[in-house]
Design an enzyme around this catalytic site. Structure first.
Site, mmCIF file in Angstrom:
data_model
loop_
_atom_site.group_PDB
_atom_site.id
_atom_site.type_symbol
_atom_site.label_atom_id
_atom_site.label_comp_id
_atom_site.label_asym_id
_atom_site.label_seq_id
_atom_site.Cartn_x
_atom_site.Cartn_y
_atom_site.Cartn_z
ATOM 1 C CD GLU A 335 -2.667 1.313 2.524
ATOM 2 O OE1 GLU A 335 -2.967 2.444 2.950
ATOM 3 O OE2 GLU A 335 -3.019 0.250 3.077
ATOM 4 C CB CYS A 403 -9.918 1.665 6.353
ATOM 5 S SG CYS A 403 -9.837 0.029 7.067
ATOM 6 C CG ASN A 433 -5.734 -5.669 9.005
ATOM 7 O OD1 ASN A 433 -6.462 -6.378 9.678
ATOM 8 N ND2 ASN A 433 -5.432 -5.967 7.744
#
Length: 518
Positions: A335, A403, A433
């Site tokens: 990312e 997010c 995450n």
């Protein structure tokens, strides 16, 4: 497994009391091997064959209803099994029916870490020695090994948790009617049986009933579902192969499942045949990758999570305005690579506040920040505060880059940490995450462990823990969570409740198809 009402309050006091393990072995030599390996357990010999096994079931009655371990030797049905391999039964099949066994996944992990070759699958029980065609017929039924007692014993176990551990004595190529093969196989099988019983101690000491508290929300987020659905849809519509640049999501089981169905994961686009279909992963790609796909005439489908795409758009906006952009994230993560690629000359990456002093910008009054979407919320806030201390005019995105799913799962872990003795986070080691969930739990004062599969869970981690919290990273499917719950139930039984911090109803539309450049 039962569902209990939601609980709150102080963490339960860990109990050191584990439930007594009863080991049942058919023959005296098997019982001797079990006693030699597990002198701390109750070991009983019940005799060989179905009649003695059925009578021996009385040994399981009237004592502490802890798990029963059936330990002995077996014959291999699956051609891949070799003498000395350990077989743990997922179910026991006899002439009158099938008995489901307690989930042996955690024990399988213990034995594998101890250096043994372990297989999990159905074991058939036969009234007589199985050779030649009868052996092949049982294998065609789906069983991987055969014995002469377990199914009858299991049928009379009266609901006690039951684990069957058998060591391969003979195979189709080395059957018992060959004396030399029998002698060699017996010696090896008994050595392994003793070793296996010794290794069960860690597992046995964690045997107890527990409460499992599931965090909600947990597991796959909308972006992950969208990305995985994209690969599955292409496989259905066009058949394999379907090429995917990098892992579609950071979850080993999901990737392996898609590979079995015909997806081919590549590191770079030069591994994809010209003109083929390729999917970009949920983590996003740089403009350079998109350009390369177009130049090679690839049918590119962009499964980038829309929330990651939002960060890309912000990077272009800030860089286009001539600002220096500080991206808070982990260098080398897909990312971060994709976001940095939007403006490599304007974006600098830092992972912690300690790196802020190394930053060099053109104009301290024109600095913006962005964040990787999967970071720990509290840690990231500290880094942003430190950035603002150095650059008072710092501006950021119009809304938080971290997010919704990352935020919700971290809130869920904090709720679990308040009254659980241990927390198990389900997810792969390369899932950012998921790793952050472990860190959040530990900062909240609760020991936590990341596991990819149930067999990764060391029993010692939950030994004495009456209440175990379970959550999963946004890239892990719910079925992995349920597998861990089943594994915990496999050594002591569980009741399951759920702790809900919010609800999620986010859905993303499928990605559009891109046109090839001719």
């Amino acid at each position: 497994m039962t569902v209990a009402p939601e609980r709150t309050g102080e963490p339960s006091a860990p109990s050191a009391r584990s439930r007594e393990l009863l080991i049942l072995a058919p023959m005296s030599i098997e019982a001797a091997a079990a006693r030699g390996g597990a002198p701390w357990a109750r070991v009983e010999r019940f005799g060989m064959g179905p009649q003695r096994a059925a009578r021996a079931a009385s040994l399981t009655h009237g004592i502490d209803p802890g798990p029963v371990l059936i330990a002995g030797v077996c014959g291999a049905l699956d051609p891949s099994l070799r003498p000395g391999d350990v077989v743990l039964a997922s179910e026991l099949r006899g002439p009158t029916g099938t008995t489901q066994c307690a989930d042996p996944s955690v024990l399988a992990g213990v034995l594998r870490r101890g250096g043994l070759s372990v297989h999990v699958g159905p074991i058939a029980s036969s009234q007589r020695l199985v050779v030649r065609e009868r052996r092949r017929a049982l294998h065609r039924s789906g069983a991987i090994a055969v014995d002469m007692e377990s199914a009858w014993l299991a049928a009379e176990a009266k609901g006690r948790p039951l684990v069957t551990l058998r060591v391969v004595l003979d195979t189709a190529e080395r059957e018992l009617h060959w004396p030399w093969h029998a002698a060699i196989g017996t010696a090896k099988a008994l050595r392994v049986l003793r070793r296996a019983c010794a290794l069960t101690r860690e597992w046995a000491e964690a045997l107890m009933e527990r409460e499992v508290v599931l965090a909600a929300p947990r597991a796959s987020c909308a972006g992950v579902v969208r990305a995985v659905d994209t690969v599955e849809r292409l496989l259905r519509e066009h058949g394999p192969p379907v090429y995917v640049r990098r892992q579609i999501v950071h979850n080993a089981r999901v990737v392996a499942d898609l590979e079995r169905r015909g997806a081919i994961f590549v590191e770079e686009l030069d591994e994809v045949p010209a003109g083929a279909t390729v999917i970009f992963s949920a983590h996003g790609v740089s403009p350079a990758v998109r350009e390369q796909a177009a130049e090679r005439g690839l049918d590119a489908i962009d499964a980038t999570c829309p929330l990651v795409a939002k960060v890309h758009a912000e990077a272009r906006r800030f860089a286009g305005a001539g600002m220096d952009v500080i991206l808070v994230g982990h260098e080398g993560h897909e990312e971060v690579d994709g976001t940095t690629g939007e403006a490599p000359d304007r974006i600098q990456v830092i992972a912690s506040a300690d790196e802020i002093e190394t930053l060099r910008v053109e104009d301290p009054e024109r600095v913006a920040y962005l964040t990787q979407t999967t970071l720990a919320v509290d840690e990231t806030a500290g880094v942003v505060d430190a950035l603002r201390d150095r650059f008072p005019a710092l501006i950021g995105p119009s809304s938080d880059d971290i997010c919704y799913a990352t935020q919700n799962r971290q809130d869920g872990v904090r709720a679990l940490a308040s009254d659980c003795d241990r927390i198990v986070v389900v997810g792969s080691a390369n899932s950012s995450n998921s790793r952050r969930l472990v860190e959040v739990a530990e900062r909240a004062g609760c020991p936590a462990l990341l596991v990819d599969e149930p067999s990764d869970l060391p029993p010692s981690f939950v030994a004495g823990a009456r209440r175990v919290g379970i959550t999963a990273g946004a890239s892990a499917p719910e079925r992995q969570v349920q597998d861990v719950v089943s594994a915990l139930a496999g050594f002591g039984g569980v009741t399951v409740s759920e702790r809900t911090v919010t609800t999620e109803d986010v859905q993303f539309k499928p990605p559009p198809r891109r046109s090839r450049r001719n």
